[in-house]
Each structure stands twice: as C-alpha cells, then as structure tokens.
Design an enzyme around this catalytic site. Structure first.
Site, PDB file in Angstrom:
ATOM      1  N   ASP A  58       0.940  -1.278  -0.050  1.00  0.00           N
ATOM      2  CA  ASP A  58      -0.041  -0.137   0.032  1.00  0.00           C
ATOM      3  C   ASP A  58       1.040   1.186   0.156  1.00  0.00           C
ATOM      4  O   ASP A  58       2.044   1.100  -0.118  1.00  0.00           O
ATOM      5  CB  ASP A  58      -0.988   0.172   1.081  1.00  0.00           C
ATOM      6  CG  ASP A  58      -0.480   0.032   2.449  1.00  0.00           C
ATOM      7  OD1 ASP A  58       0.824   0.282   2.562  1.00  0.00           O
ATOM      8  OD2 ASP A  58      -1.032   0.254   3.231  1.00  0.00           O
ATOM      9  N   CYS A  71       3.242  -3.078   4.242  1.00  0.00           N
ATOM     10  CA  CYS A  71       2.546  -1.786   4.285  1.00  0.00           C
ATOM     11  C   CYS A  71       3.231  -1.006   5.416  1.00  0.00           C
ATOM     12  O   CYS A  71       4.414  -1.217   5.616  1.00  0.00           O
ATOM     13  CB  CYS A  71       1.069  -2.108   4.741  1.00  0.00           C
ATOM     14  SG  CYS A  71       0.796  -3.353   6.284  1.00  0.00           S
ATOM     15  N   THR A  95       2.859  -1.132   8.730  1.00  0.00           N
ATOM     16  CA  THR A  95       3.413  -2.127   9.723  1.00  0.00           C
ATOM     17  C   THR A  95       3.531  -3.689   9.430  1.00  0.00           C
ATOM     18  O   THR A  95       4.047  -4.289  10.092  1.00  0.00           O
ATOM     19  CB  THR A  95       2.118  -1.976  10.979  1.00  0.00           C
ATOM     20  OG1 THR A  95       1.061  -2.536  10.173  1.00  0.00           O
ATOM     21  CG2 THR A  95       1.808  -0.674  11.266  1.00  0.00           C
ATOM     22  N   HIS A 148      10.529 -23.764   9.393  1.00  0.00           N
ATOM     23  CA  HIS A 148       9.565 -24.536  10.185  1.00  0.00           C
ATOM     24  C   HIS A 148       8.198 -24.308   9.844  1.00  0.00           C
ATOM     25  O   HIS A 148       7.241 -25.220   9.710  1.00  0.00           O
ATOM     26  CB  HIS A 148       9.423 -23.871  11.510  1.00  0.00           C
ATOM     27  CG  HIS A 148      10.719 -24.284  12.123  1.00  0.00           C
ATOM     28  ND1 HIS A 148      10.916 -24.100  13.780  1.00  0.00           N
ATOM     29  CD2 HIS A 148      12.073 -24.608  11.880  1.00  0.00           C
ATOM     30  CE1 HIS A 148      12.253 -24.382  14.119  1.00  0.00           C
ATOM     31  NE2 HIS A 148      12.757 -24.549  12.823  1.00  0.00           N
ATOM     32  N   HIS A 164       8.200 -30.863  10.822  1.00  0.00           N
ATOM     33  CA  HIS A 164       7.470 -29.500  10.659  1.00  0.00           C
ATOM     34  C   HIS A 164       6.518 -29.707   9.572  1.00  0.00           C
ATOM     35  O   HIS A 164       5.351 -29.002   9.719  1.00  0.00           O
ATOM     36  CB  HIS A 164       8.550 -28.421  10.338  1.00  0.00           C
ATOM     37  CG  HIS A 164       9.528 -27.979  11.154  1.00  0.00           C
ATOM     38  ND1 HIS A 164       9.309 -27.556  12.499  1.00  0.00           N
ATOM     39  CD2 HIS A 164      10.763 -28.273  11.092  1.00  0.00           C
ATOM     40  CE1 HIS A 164      10.514 -27.488  13.075  1.00  0.00           C
ATOM     41  NE2 HIS A 164      11.185 -27.903  12.260  1.00  0.00           N
TER      42      HIS A 164
HETATM   43  C1  RB5 Z   1      -1.790   2.882   6.464  1.00  0.00           C
HETATM   44  O1  RB5 Z   1      -1.707   4.222   6.851  1.00  0.00           O
HETATM   45  C2  RB5 Z   1      -1.461   1.799   7.335  1.00  0.00           C
HETATM   46  O2  RB5 Z   1      -2.645   1.575   8.239  1.00  0.00           O
HETATM   47  C3  RB5 Z   1      -1.304   0.559   6.755  1.00  0.00           C
HETATM   48  O3  RB5 Z   1      -0.204   0.685   5.850  1.00  0.00           O
HETATM   49  C4  RB5 Z   1      -0.887  -0.620   7.447  1.00  0.00           C
HETATM   50  O4  RB5 Z   1       0.152  -0.190   8.262  1.00  0.00           O
HETATM   51  C5  RB5 Z   1      -1.762  -1.577   8.203  1.00  0.00           C
HETATM   52  O5  RB5 Z   1      -1.910  -2.532   8.765  1.00  0.00           O
END
Ligand code: RB5
Length: 149
Positions: free
Chosen positions: A8, A65, A67, A98, A133
């Site tokens: 994203d 993304c 996070t 694993h 595994h």
């Molecule tokens: C976008 O702002 C953010 O929420 C997305 O990139 C991600 O971290 C979602 O899990």
C-alpha cells in the site's frame, strides 16, 4: 521461483528496495502495485496477490504496508496462505524452515531498508525443513480444508 509483490502507500519505498534486491538476486517477480498516488486500502492489494500465490500462479509473495500487520492479516484469510510478518532475520529463516511460509509481510514504518533487504534475502533463499514440521503445517491445511472446504 516467481514472486508476486505488492504494497500500500505505507510500503511504497520498501517495495522498491525489495524489487531492487530481487533484481540483484536474479529473482523473477511481478509488481501488483499500488500506484499509490493517494492513500489506498491494504486488503485491495493483499487479497488478490495472496490468491495468485494460493492458486500456484506465483510461488511466493511479498507484501509491505506501514506495519505489515494489515497485509499479513488479510493474506492469511486466503486458503493455502501462510503469511509471516517478520522484522528480524532469525524469524525470516525460521518461518521458512519451520512454517513453510509462502508469503512474507514487512512494515516500512517499523524497520529500515537495510534490515528489510536482509530479511527478504534470507526468506527468499531458505528452504522448508520438512520432517516434523511437515506434520504441523499439514494440521493447518487439514483445518482449512475442514472449515473452508
Ligand atoms: C496505512 O496508514 C496503514 O494503516 C497501513 O499501511 C498498515 O500499516 C496497516 O496495517
């Protein structure tokens, strides 16, 4: 090995880093966006890419993304996907050995590009160990088959 990659807007820069790494490693990949001119919704990228991996069109996938969390949660809704959210090299190696993870998720806002490249390099080059595994991963697949048909 053919890799599907997407991000994203929160993972755009890291996606470019990982594509550069795959070029250096001579790994074939296809980029499924985003174009990211505005902010986008991560499931719109994670789900189609996960389906391409689950169908066998691609061997594995990489999702990025902010996070890595939204991408990994979304991808793991697709039957046959074992998406590992990884921010250290030990886990990158372990999840291939694993869990036979077929997708990797990372967060651009969590780690720097150097570590992310190393995680991707380890994940892309480590083989599944099988053995004990295999039995564990089979239990996940059996559950998926029972619940989702
Ligand atoms: C976008 O702002 C953010 O929420 C997305 O990139 C991600 O971290 C979602 O899990």
């Amino acid at each position: 090995m053919k890799i599907a990659i997407a991000s994203d807007h929160g993972g755009l820069n890291l996606r470019e880093e990982i594509k550069q790494l795959m070029d250096e490693m001579n790994i074939q990949y296809e980029d499924f966006g985003c174009e990211c001119e505005t902010s986008v919704d991560y499931p719109d990228y994670a789900l189609p890419v996960a389906e391409k991996v689950a169908s066998g069109e691609f061997d594995r996938g990489i999702l990025i993304c902010g996070t890595g969390i939204g991408m990994s949660i979304s991808a793991n809704k697709v039957k046959g996907i074992r998406c590992a959210l990884v921010h250290d090299t030990f886990s990158a190696k372990a999840t291939r050995e694993h869990n036979n993870s077929n997708m990797l998720a990372m967060g651009e806002r969590v780690i720097g590009p150097g570590l992310a490249r190393e995680i991707a390099r380890v994940w892309l080059t480590t083989e599944f160990e099988g053995g004990r595994h295999e039995n564990r991963v089979s239990k996940i697949t059996a559950f998926e088959n029972k619940v989702q048909g």
